[in-house]
Design an enzyme around this catalytic site. Structure first.
Site, PDB file in Angstrom:
ATOM      1  N   GLU A  59       0.826  -1.203   0.000  1.00 34.31           N
ATOM      2  CA  GLU A  59       0.000   0.000   0.000  1.00 34.31           C
ATOM      3  C   GLU A  59       0.861   1.254   0.000  1.00 34.31           C
ATOM      4  OE1 GLU A  59      -0.159  -2.664   2.011  1.00 34.31           O
ATOM      5  OE2 GLU A  59      -2.104  -2.772   3.016  1.00 34.31           O
ATOM      6  N   CYS A  87      -2.832  -3.233   7.186  1.00 30.54           N
ATOM      7  CA  CYS A  87      -2.458  -3.197   8.596  1.00 30.54           C
ATOM      8  C   CYS A  87      -2.753  -1.788   9.127  1.00 30.54           C
ATOM      9  CB  CYS A  87      -0.971  -3.538   8.760  1.00 30.54           C
ATOM     10  SG  CYS A  87       0.150  -2.250   8.160  1.00 30.54           S
TER      11      CYS A  87
END
Length: 149
Positions: A59, A87
């Site tokens: 990401e 996360c």
């Protein structure tokens, strides 16, 4: 093309990134950022081993690439596709980047953001969609970790 078909199309692109990570012996997570016009403006996969950097998640790579492509740090009106639930660190970065839509494949019951907070870390107006090609994304992770045992 329906929204579901578009989501699957871009998630398949994220899966290509995840497979590239796996070929490099990285945890197989991939991500792509798509502009409102449907153009991929950023892509990435885990590079934590290659860069010796715990923050080099898929990401983060995709967000950085998209910001460079678009010439600004905010990704308003963009969609992030990622093969595994972000996360907490990545969720925070996604929130700061003001990504409007987050689409992920497999849930992560060990390290996904939802296991650490009941409040969304994303922008207040962000839309979150989980489970897109979820089984395919999860199977890639299972295959990778099975090979490590």
């Amino acid at each position: 093309m329906t929204q579901t078909e578009k989501d699957e199309k871009y998630m398949r692109m994220a899966l290509v990134e995840a497979r590239e990570a796996m070929e490099r012996d990285e945890v197989p997570i991939g991500a792509v950022v798509v502009s409102p016009r449907g153009t991929v403006v950023g892509r990435g996969h885990n590079l934590t081993e290659a860069l010796v950097d715990v923050s080099a998640h898929a990401e983060m790579q995709a967000i950085t690439a998209a910001a460079q492509t678009l010439g600004g740090k905010y990704l308003q009106d963009c969609t992030l596709y990622v093969t595994v639930e972000p996360c907490l660190m990545c969720a925070g970065a996604i929130g700061w980047a003001q990504v409007s839509r987050i689409v992920y494949g497999a849930a992560d019951d060990k390290r996904g953001y939802h296991t650490f907070t009941s409040k969304s870390p994303f922008h207040p107006r962000a839309e979150i969609i989980g489970g897109v090609l979820g089984e395919e994304c999860a199977e890639l992770m299972r295959t990778f970790f099975k090979s490590k045992r």
